[in-house]
Write a protein that holds these residues in place. Sequence first.
Motif, PDB file in Angstrom:
ATOM      1  N   MET A 121     -27.855  -3.679 -10.879  1.00 58.33           N
ATOM      2  CA  MET A 121     -29.217  -3.542 -11.416  1.00 58.33           C
ATOM      3  C   MET A 121     -29.921  -2.357 -10.754  1.00 58.33           C
ATOM      4  N   ALA A 122     -30.539  -1.528 -11.558  1.00 58.02           N
ATOM      5  CA  ALA A 122     -31.225  -0.340 -11.019  1.00 58.02           C
ATOM      6  C   ALA A 122     -32.437  -0.780 -10.199  1.00 58.02           C
ATOM      7  N   ASP A 123     -32.543  -0.240  -9.017  1.00 56.78           N
ATOM      8  CA  ASP A 123     -33.695  -0.551  -8.182  1.00 56.78           C
ATOM      9  C   ASP A 123     -34.910   0.225  -8.667  1.00 56.78           C
ATOM     10  N   VAL A 124     -36.079  -0.372  -8.469  1.00 63.42           N
ATOM     11  CA  VAL A 124     -37.332   0.321  -8.750  1.00 63.42           C
ATOM     12  C   VAL A 124     -37.525   1.389  -7.674  1.00 63.42           C
ATOM     13  N   VAL A 125     -37.919   2.575  -8.086  1.00 65.24           N
ATOM     14  CA  VAL A 125     -38.200   3.637  -7.110  1.00 65.24           C
ATOM     15  C   VAL A 125     -39.659   3.501  -6.659  1.00 65.24           C
ATOM     16  N   ILE A 126     -39.840   3.232  -5.385  1.00 65.01           N
ATOM     17  CA  ILE A 126     -41.189   3.072  -4.834  1.00 65.01           C
ATOM     18  C   ILE A 126     -41.604   4.402  -4.195  1.00 65.01           C
ATOM     19  N   PRO A 127     -42.759   4.968  -4.608  1.00 69.11           N
ATOM     20  CA  PRO A 127     -43.182   6.273  -4.061  1.00 69.11           C
ATOM     21  C   PRO A 127     -43.790   6.130  -2.661  1.00 69.11           C
ATOM     22  N   PHE A 128     -42.920   5.805  -1.692  1.00 66.97           N
ATOM     23  CA  PHE A 128     -43.397   5.604  -0.322  1.00 66.97           C
ATOM     24  C   PHE A 128     -44.024   6.878   0.238  1.00 66.97           C
ATOM     25  N   VAL A 129     -44.996   6.708   1.129  1.00 63.93           N
ATOM     26  CA  VAL A 129     -45.537   7.822   1.917  1.00 63.93           C
ATOM     27  C   VAL A 129     -45.425   7.431   3.387  1.00 63.93           C
ATOM     28  N   LYS A 130     -44.690   8.239   4.155  1.00 65.27           N
ATOM     29  CA  LYS A 130     -44.349   7.844   5.524  1.00 65.27           C
ATOM     30  C   LYS A 130     -44.738   8.884   6.579  1.00 65.27           C
ATOM     31  N   ASP A 131     -45.209  10.035   6.132  1.00 69.01           N
ATOM     32  CA  ASP A 131     -45.449  11.128   7.077  1.00 69.01           C
ATOM     33  C   ASP A 131     -46.776  10.912   7.811  1.00 69.01           C
ATOM     34  N   LEU A 132     -46.691  10.446   9.033  1.00 69.29           N
ATOM     35  CA  LEU A 132     -47.884  10.087   9.809  1.00 69.29           C
ATOM     36  C   LEU A 132     -48.022  11.029  10.987  1.00 69.29           C
ATOM     37  N   ARG A 133     -49.128  11.786  11.015  1.00 69.09           N
ATOM     38  CA  ARG A 133     -49.382  12.681  12.150  1.00 69.09           C
ATOM     39  C   ARG A 133     -50.491  12.097  12.990  1.00 69.09           C
ATOM     40  N   PHE A 134     -50.224  11.923  14.267  1.00 70.17           N
ATOM     41  CA  PHE A 134     -51.226  11.295  15.131  1.00 70.17           C
ATOM     42  C   PHE A 134     -50.793  11.461  16.580  1.00 70.17           C
ATOM     43  N   GLU A 135     -51.735  11.104  17.452  1.00 66.82           N
ATOM     44  CA  GLU A 135     -51.439  11.071  18.884  1.00 66.82           C
ATOM     45  C   GLU A 135     -51.872   9.694  19.382  1.00 66.82           C
ATOM     46  N   TYR A 136     -50.961   8.958  20.042  1.00 67.78           N
ATOM     47  CA  TYR A 136     -51.311   7.624  20.546  1.00 67.78           C
ATOM     48  C   TYR A 136     -52.573   7.685  21.415  1.00 67.78           C
ATOM     49  N   GLY A 137     -53.468   6.745  21.168  1.00 65.00           N
ATOM     50  CA  GLY A 137     -54.631   6.588  22.042  1.00 65.00           C
ATOM     51  C   GLY A 137     -55.793   7.511  21.744  1.00 65.00           C
ATOM     52  N   ALA A 138     -55.600   8.488  20.832  1.00 61.11           N
ATOM     53  CA  ALA A 138     -56.680   9.442  20.549  1.00 61.11           C
ATOM     54  C   ALA A 138     -57.476   8.989  19.330  1.00 61.11           C
ATOM     55  N   LEU A 139     -58.795   9.110  19.427  1.00 57.34           N
ATOM     56  CA  LEU A 139     -59.669   8.782  18.299  1.00 57.34           C
ATOM     57  C   LEU A 139     -59.735  10.010  17.402  1.00 57.34           C
ATOM     58  N   GLU A 140     -59.082   9.901  16.237  1.00 60.27           N
ATOM     59  CA  GLU A 140     -58.914  11.073  15.372  1.00 60.27           C
ATOM     60  C   GLU A 140     -59.594  10.859  14.029  1.00 60.27           C
ATOM     61  N   SER A 141     -60.145  11.931  13.462  1.00 57.98           N
ATOM     62  CA  SER A 141     -60.848  11.846  12.185  1.00 57.98           C
ATOM     63  C   SER A 141     -59.841  11.748  11.032  1.00 57.98           C
ATOM     64  N   VAL A 142     -60.084  10.825  10.093  1.00 59.63           N
ATOM     65  CA  VAL A 142     -59.261  10.784   8.882  1.00 59.63           C
ATOM     66  C   VAL A 142     -60.075  11.067   7.615  1.00 59.63           C
ATOM     67  N   SER A 143     -61.399  11.047   7.731  1.00 60.31           N
ATOM     68  CA  SER A 143     -62.287  11.409   6.618  1.00 60.31           C
ATOM     69  C   SER A 143     -63.672  11.600   7.236  1.00 60.31           C
ATOM     70  N   PRO A 144     -64.656  12.075   6.451  1.00 57.84           N
ATOM     71  CA  PRO A 144     -65.981  12.296   7.062  1.00 57.84           C
ATOM     72  C   PRO A 144     -66.544  11.053   7.761  1.00 57.84           C
ATOM     73  N   GLY A 145     -66.310   9.889   7.176  1.00 61.03           N
ATOM     74  CA  GLY A 145     -66.912   8.684   7.743  1.00 61.03           C
ATOM     75  C   GLY A 145     -65.951   7.774   8.487  1.00 61.03           C
ATOM     76  N   VAL A 146     -64.709   8.201   8.658  1.00 57.82           N
ATOM     77  CA  VAL A 146     -63.689   7.291   9.216  1.00 57.82           C
ATOM     78  C   VAL A 146     -62.867   8.001  10.297  1.00 57.82           C
ATOM     79  N   ARG A 147     -62.722   7.307  11.428  1.00 58.29           N
ATOM     80  CA  ARG A 147     -61.798   7.761  12.472  1.00 58.29           C
ATOM     81  C   ARG A 147     -60.780   6.658  12.740  1.00 58.29           C
ATOM     82  N   ARG A 148     -59.689   7.007  13.455  1.00 55.92           N
ATOM     83  CA  ARG A 148     -58.615   6.038  13.692  1.00 55.92           C
ATOM     84  C   ARG A 148     -57.993   6.305  15.055  1.00 55.92           C
ATOM     85  N   VAL A 149     -57.674   5.210  15.751  1.00 53.81           N
ATOM     86  CA  VAL A 149     -56.866   5.310  16.965  1.00 53.81           C
ATOM     87  C   VAL A 149     -55.694   4.346  16.798  1.00 53.81           C
ATOM     88  N   ILE A 150     -54.485   4.826  17.094  1.00 54.05           N
ATOM     89  CA  ILE A 150     -53.288   4.000  16.879  1.00 54.05           C
ATOM     90  C   ILE A 150     -52.819   3.408  18.204  1.00 54.05           C
TER      91      ILE A 150
END
Length: 306
Positions: free
Chosen positions: A1-30
Amino acid sequence: MADVVIPFVKDLRFEYGALESVSPGVRRVIAHNPSAFTYAGTGTYVVGHGEVAVIDPGPASPEHIDNLLRGLAERGEQVTHVLITHTHLDHSPGARLLVERTGASTYGFGPHGGGLRAQEGDDDKVEEGADLAFVPQIAVQDGDVIEGRGFALESVHTPGHCSNHLCFQLKDERVLFSGDHVMGWSTSVISPPDGDMTDYLQSLSKLLDRDDARYLPTHGPPIEDPRPLVGAFIAHRRAREAQILLGLARGPQRISELVPHMYASVSPLLYPAAARSVYAHVLHMLKDGRLATDEPFSLHAVYHLP
Ligand SMILES: [Zn+2]
């Protein structure tokens, strides 16, 4: 049976522990808790500026909370709201540490199992990975809007991965914090009884009816084109159901007999986890009558076509 192709996105650029901007109103720390379930680790989001909301403070890691608060203190900012997408150990336990240090209020759907229907499942296996200690100070429901200084976040109840799972939409940016419901790097784990395939599929359809422009999942990179991904996750699950029906067309079988056929390309080490996922499908298909069993339903019962 043909598998469904899932358009995964996996390319994650970051630095552990750093509070980084991801949009004007949003930051993230991993957080530094990479694993087969968390990808690089838990992405804790900060919404707003000055007085901020934190979404998914992550595991009970003093180091992670230190990193988060250091990044905010550098600019004189304060945490006023702590939002939890769901009660798994990589998402909610950090809330206790964060509240101790900030006095912020916690928001979530409810304690673990809070969205679970009482009669569901005969499988009382205690779920590994559940945070049974977290109780939100403020319980929010589908459609509730959580407002702070300069931000408004709408709660979207999305049970499936976890019965109390919420996504949150930042209205100004049409950004949806999608928790573990939709991630770009992986499918979501649906493990009964708290994980429910019927709910999960409905919660995916619910997102297709919305107009969110971008998803920010708790693990992995932003999802810039979410609708095709959500559609592919639905198609992937439908293909799994077709595989189960095909397997049972050979005759009555246990889940342990279906799994090696369905997961021919994966390591047998993953079969126990795969079996729980197939069990989630089986429960869903029992409910709508597409398969049957002559014994009490369980992970180990024999299933057949009706
Ligand atoms: Zn998670």
